[in-house]
Every structure is written in structure tokens, then in C-alpha cells.
Design a protein around this motif. Structure first.
Motif, PDB file in Angstrom:
ATOM      1  N   UNK A  78      14.066  -5.926 -14.058  1.00 64.72           N
ATOM      2  CA  UNK A  78      13.054  -5.027 -14.639  1.00 64.72           C
ATOM      3  C   UNK A  78      13.189  -4.928 -16.154  1.00 64.72           C
ATOM      4  N   UNK A 130       5.835  -4.041 -11.074  1.00 63.80           N
ATOM      5  CA  UNK A 130       6.964  -3.430 -11.785  1.00 63.80           C
ATOM      6  C   UNK A 130       8.052  -2.937 -10.831  1.00 63.80           C
ATOM      7  N   UNK A 182       1.495   3.047 -17.624  1.00 62.08           N
ATOM      8  CA  UNK A 182       0.623   3.481 -16.522  1.00 62.08           C
ATOM      9  C   UNK A 182      -0.603   4.220 -17.054  1.00 62.08           C
ATOM     10  N   UNK A 220       5.836  -1.247 -18.890  1.00 57.73           N
ATOM     11  CA  UNK A 220       4.681  -0.806 -18.123  1.00 57.73           C
ATOM     12  C   UNK A 220       4.060   0.444 -18.755  1.00 57.73           C
ATOM     13  N   UNK A 224       7.809  -0.676  -8.301  1.00 56.80           N
ATOM     14  CA  UNK A 224       7.792   0.722  -7.833  1.00 56.80           C
ATOM     15  C   UNK A 224       7.387   0.774  -6.363  1.00 56.80           C
ATOM     16  N   UNK A 225       6.410  -0.055  -6.006  1.00 51.51           N
ATOM     17  CA  UNK A 225       5.980  -0.093  -4.606  1.00 51.51           C
ATOM     18  C   UNK A 225       6.490  -1.379  -3.977  1.00 51.51           C
ATOM     19  N   UNK A 252      17.421  -5.269  -9.491  1.00 49.63           N
ATOM     20  CA  UNK A 252      16.605  -4.402 -10.372  1.00 49.63           C
ATOM     21  C   UNK A 252      16.841  -4.691 -11.858  1.00 49.63           C
ATOM     22  N   UNK A 307      -4.279  -0.705  -9.881  1.00 51.50           N
ATOM     23  CA  UNK A 307      -3.070   0.060 -10.206  1.00 51.50           C
ATOM     24  C   UNK A 307      -1.953  -0.250  -9.214  1.00 51.50           C
ATOM     25  N   UNK A 325       1.841  -1.555  -9.904  1.00 50.35           N
ATOM     26  CA  UNK A 325       3.030  -0.865  -9.377  1.00 50.35           C
ATOM     27  C   UNK A 325       3.907  -1.809  -8.553  1.00 50.35           C
ATOM     28  N   UNK A 362       0.839  -1.208   0.000  1.00 47.20           N
ATOM     29  CA  UNK A 362       0.000   0.000   0.000  1.00 47.20           C
ATOM     30  C   UNK A 362       0.861   1.239   0.000  1.00 47.20           C
ATOM     31  N   UNK A 363       0.254   2.331   0.441  1.00 54.53           N
ATOM     32  CA  UNK A 363       0.964   3.600   0.453  1.00 54.53           C
ATOM     33  C   UNK A 363       1.112   4.066   1.891  1.00 54.53           C
ATOM     34  N   UNK A 364       2.348   4.288   2.312  1.00 57.69           N
ATOM     35  CA  UNK A 364       2.668   4.630   3.688  1.00 57.69           C
ATOM     36  C   UNK A 364       1.973   3.646   4.640  1.00 57.69           C
TER      37      UNK A 364
END
Lengths: 295, 268
Positions: free
Chosen positions: A73, A49, A80, A78, A51-52, A70, A42, A46, A12-14
Motif C-alpha cells: 500500500x 486500495x 476519497x 488515495x 479497503x474492500x 499490506x 468508488x 476501495x 461488494x458490501x456484505x
């Protein structure tokens, strides 16, 4: 074939967790990701790929974690939801910007850029500034970048959004051909498109996978259930409906169609336009696939 | 192509888009502001604020060793002392506002989201961005400095005071690193407190709070020059030079660490 595997991923985010215990292996062919807004589609892309970084769990490409190495990759391309185009540059320079950043020289893409731009109808606008393009043209340029990267795993977030039916069909055709020897993960809100292009359907809800099955199995679950669509048109559409073998009724100016769930509605609409009809309104009265999403 | 070489090449291509707008703004600012500064000193020194007038009075006495101060003397001080600081402020303002705007736009349009999905590290991406920033800074600094120098040389020879040109050159060279530290602050702000980009200050020339913060390394010395004119300008420029070098090293050291959470770059 390069495999992409998510092993008990929480991400998730934070502090907000969006994906809850996702375990899935993406195989060769097209896996369509469906789900309501905020379901985590989404975020899942992420995570795939790199990113998260997941709070828990692993993202593995060929058995190795993408966050530990990495260089893995290089197998991924990707697209977006935001195209990532730089308005002040021309389409060609936008493409070259990303090719250089990825470590691909202009010599390597020279031949394919010509071939794909003709197929996408972009050859005329390659030297135009991106700021002058329509939404559909921008989407095509963004897709051209993905195609030129020639990766084994392709992740596309609503690639046909904003495109007309003809362009959409060209792109779906290209993606279908690519998927013969590649893994494609395709996010869409469009149920028609999901059934049209997907080999497998994956439905996400509240960050969890609630359905992951082959298209054939999903279709089997829907068999016998008809989709009901209402269309208001100027002109006489009846001959086209008859040619498509669609049962219809007309109620106060609205044509009510009972169609199979796998009927390609956009193609039917193109046929109506070619027949001289002007389409004023389309309403999805009942779609059995929505039942599956609700379940 | 190695990843770092590729990223730098990509950002050199990216920088092409800024040549025209940055050059245009820099040339315009350079000509208008530098000329205005000197013409005001020569013909209407009363238009300066009382603080600046006081600073000019003290500096003129110190530098020209004279008690009878004429508009010509004030103009010499403006050309040799104030012009280098002013040129540095203009160059950092142009570079920083353009950078904040460009990086902010790239973040919003999804450029970083795509770049972060590539086999390139954060370090490579930062090096690319820093090269891009230096390019933009050079695009603004070189024309502004060339124009300002031309105006100063013309003014000093018109006033038959070319012997003061050395002071101008010394100050200009000492203030050069501050431009680099200012643009690095811009990058640091964009990636660490991105919300600041949207904060407007209400001050027309520095509408963006991020730009205002990033030009502080050069703005503070100018304020010191105005408020405490007893400190020799050379000392102020030298401390600006030293602090800029330290600041640049410090930012380069902490930058890769503070922007480590990748998702922050694309989601905040």
C-alpha cells in the motif's frame, strides 16, 4: 513502474455484490473512470486500495496481492470522495497527521509542502482551522496530502468537485504532470473533464466494464458528432465564440453552440466572463459522449 | 518510522484538538457537580431520592458507628464514599461521549477510509485509537479527580474528620481502571454496532445510547451502592476494580477480531 492489476474481481458490501468480474490493468498515465451513480466506481477504488476485500479475484500490485502484503500500500495514494479532514485541526496539522500515520516524518515533507502549497494557493491558509475553509479549499488541502505522499499509483475520486475553473485547471495541470511517470486513476462525472485529462477512458455500468479504450479511440468514435450547448448570458458573447471558431445561433435569448466534443468548455466560459459577459445558465442539449455511456 | 510508532504519533497530534474542550468540560463538571453533591448533603439532604437517603443512613451508621445521624455525618459519607464514584462517572461520561463523538465524526468524514488505504494494519490503527482514548480519559479524569479531592479534603477538614480521607483515597484508586474499561467499550461499540451512536436516549446528560452503555461498568456499582447499602463500599469498589481489569483484558483480546471486516468501518 509499479503496475496495478485486477484479476476477475467480484466485490461488494456484505452480501451485495457491486463489482462483477472486473479484469483490468492500469498503466502509466491517467485512466478516467466514468459511469452513472451506483455503477461501482468508488467500490472499484476501495478494492484497488485494499479497503474492500474482493469476494473473488485478486488485486495485484507488481504481481503480489495487496491483501497478503499490506506494505504494498506504500505505492498507493488515495483521495476519497470525503476529504478525510479533521475539522478541529489546522490544515498543516491535518497533513502532518496523515504523514505520521503513513510513516513519513515532517522533515521529509517540509520542502515539498511549501512548494505544493504555493502552487495550490494554500500557503495563506495552512495554519487555519479546516472548519473555516470553503469546499474548494478543503478539496485542495486533501489533494495536497496526496501530492506529498509521492506515490506511484494515485487514485482520485472527483478531485475537482466544488472547485472554480482556475483552481480546477491548476489541479488538472498538476495531475497531468504527475501522470508522466505514475499511474493515475481518476473518477469523475464530468464528461468534459474526462476527455480533457484522460489518456484512457473506462466506463463502468452495473459493476461491469462496458468500455475501456484510449482517449484517441473514443474520440475517433465520436468524430463528426457535434456537442450542442445552450448558454444564456448578459452581454454580447458573439466575439468570443468567433474567436474560438464556434458556430452559433441565438434563439429567444439562448445562444446555441455546436462545438467539438474536445472543446474545453470551462475555458470558454472563463473567456466569456473576462469579456464582460455574465453567465446566467448553461444547458447541455446534446452530448455525444452520453451516447457511449448509454450504449 | 515504523508503522505503529507513526500511527501513535499521528494520534497524539490528533489528541491536541481535544485538550481545550475536554479540559473545559471536565473542570466545569468537576467544580459544579462535586460542590453540589456535598452542599446538598450538608444543607438539604432531603433533596436526595428516598433510595439514596436510605443508603446514606445505613452507610453512615456502618462507617461512623453512630446511631445519632446529623447532616455533618451524612456529608462525611457523601465526601468519602459517594464522591469517588461520582468523580469516576463524570470522568467516564466526558471521555466516553467525546470519544464516541470524535470517532463517529472521523468515520463519517473519511479519516478511516484514508488510514485504511495506508500500509498500516488494523492492529496498529487500534493501538493508535486506544492511546488516543487513554489520553482523552486522562484529560477528563485528572482534573475532575483533582478538583473532587480538593473539595473533599476541604470538606473533611472543615468538619474536623480528616481521618476518613484514607477511605476516599482507597476508593478513588480502586475505581481508576473502570475509566479505561469504559472508554474501551466506547471504541468497541463504535466499531461493532455503529448505528447505536445515532440512538438518542432522551436523558439529557447521557444523550447518546453508546455513551450510556459504555459508562455501565461504573454506573452499575453506583446503583448497587444505592440499592444494597449493606455491601461495604470498599467491597463494591474492589469488585469494580476486578471486573474492570477483566473487562479491559477481554475487550483488548476481542477488539481486533470483531472489527476485522474493513469495509464495515467505513460503510456502516
Amino acid at each position: 513502474m509499479v503496475s496495478l492489476y485486477l484479476d476477475h474481481v467480484y466485490a461488494g458490501y456484505q452480501s451485495k455484490i457491486v463489482l462483477n468480474d472486473i479484469t483490468i490493468e492500469f498503466d502509466k498515465g491517467i485512466t478516467v473512470l466514468l459511469g452513472p451513480n451506483g455503477s461501482g466506481k468508488t467500490t472499484l477504488l476501495r478494492v484497488c486500495v485494499g479497503i474492500i476485500r474482493p469476494a473473488r479475484g485478486k488485486v495485484l500490485i507488481d504481481g503480489k496481492s495487496i491483501f497478503d502484503d499490506i506494505s504494498l500500500k506504500r505505492y498507493i495514494s488515495y483521495l476519497p470522495h470525503r476529504e478525510g479532514l479533521i475539522d478541529e485541526l489546522t490544515c498543516l496539522k491535518n497533513i502532518l497527521f496523515y504523514m505520521y500515520a503513513r510513516g513519513i516524518s515532517d522533515r521529509d515533507v517540509k520542502k515539498t509542502i511549501h512548494e505544493y502549497s504555493i502552487r495550490l494557493g494554500l500557503e495563506e491558509i495552512l495554519n487555519r482551522n479546516v472548519s473555516t475553509l470553503s469546499r474548494g479549499q478543503r478539496r485542495k488541502v486533501a489533494l495536497l496530502r496526496v501530492l506529498l505522499e509521492d506515490s506511484q499509483i494515485i487514485l482520485l475520486d472527483e478531485p475537482t468537485e466544488g472547485l472554480d475553473v482556475v483552481s480546477r485547471n491548476i489541479i488538472l495541470d498538476i495531475i497531468r504532470k504527475l501522470s508522466l511517470d505514475r499511474t493515475v486513476i481518476y473518477v469523475t462525472h464530468d464528461l468534459d473533464e474526462a476527455l480533457l485529462i484522460g489518456d484512457r477512458i473506462c466506463v463502468l455500468k452495473n459493476g461491469r466494464i462496458v468500455l475501456y479504450d484510449t482517449k484517441d479511440n473514443v474520440m475517433a468514435r465520436l468524430s463528426g458528432r457535434k456537442r450542442r450547448v445552450g448558454i444564456i448570458v448578459k452581454g454580447d458573447p458573439a466575439p468570443v465564440f468567433e474567436r474560438f471558431g464556434i458556430s452559433y445561433t441565438c434563439d429567444k435569448g439562448m445562444w446555441i453552440l455546436d462545438i467539438d466534443v474536445n472543446t474545453d468548455l470551462p475555458t470558454l466560459l472563463v473567456e466569456l466572463v473576462n469579456h464582460g459577459c455574465k453567465i446566467l445558465r448553461i444547458v447541455d442539449i446534446y452530448n455525444p459522449l452520453e451516447d457511449i455511456l448509454k450504449e | 518510522m515504523s508503522s505503529i510508532k507513526g500511527v501513535v504519533k499521528a494520534y497524539v497530534l490528533r489528541a491536541e484538538a481535544c485538550i481545550s474542550p475536554v479540559l473545559r468540560l471536565s473542570v466545569l463538571l468537576g467544580i459544579v457537580m462535586s460542590t453540589l453533591l456535598i452542599v446538598t448533603g450538608l444543607y438539604a439532604p432531603n433533596l436526595y431520592t428516598p433510595t439514596t437517603r436510605h443508603a446514606l443512613y445505613i452507610l453512615t451508621k456502618e462507617i461512623l458507628q453512630t446511631s445519632q445521624i446529623s447532616p455533618k455525618d451524612i456529608t462525611i459519607v457523601i465526601a468519602t464514599v459517594f464522591e469517588p464514584f461520582f468523580a469516576a462517572i463524570m470522568a467516564t461520561f466526558v471521555a466516553s461521549s467525546y470519544l464516541v463523538n470524535t470517532i463517529g465524526k472521523d468515520k463519517f468524514s473519511g479519516v478511516f477510509e484514508i488510514l485504511l488505504s495506508y500500509p498500516i494494519s488494523i492492529k496498529d490503527l487500534l493501538i493508535g485509537l486506544i492511546m488516543f482514548s487513554i489520553y482523552v480519559a486522562a484529560l477528563s479524569y485528572i482534573p475532575i479527580t483533582v478538583i473532587a479531592t480538593g473539595i473533599v479534603v476541604t470538606t473533611l477538614s472543615y468538619l474536623s474528620s480528616s481521618q476518613f480521607l484514607n477511605l476516599y483515597i482507597d476508593l478513588t484508586l480502586l475505581l481508576l481502571p473502570s475509566v479505561i474499561s469504559c472508554i474501551l467499550i466506547s471504541i468497541l461499540i463504535v466499531f461493532t454496532i455503529p448505528k447505536i451512536i445515532r440512538v438518542r436516549t432522551g436523558m439529557l446528560p447521557i444523550q447518546n445510547l453508546a455513551t450510556l452503555i459504555s459508562i455501565l461498568p461504573i454506573l452499575v456499582p453506583v446503583l448497587v451502592l444505592n440499592i444494597v447499602p449493606t455491601i461495604p463500599p470498599y467491597v463494591i469498589a474492589l469488585s469494580t476494580f476486578t471486573s474492570s481489569i477483566v473487562l479491559t483484558a477481554l475487550i483488548l483480546l476481542i477488539l481486533p477480531r470483531v472489527i476485522r471486516p474493513l469495509e464495515l468501518i467505513i460503510t456502516s
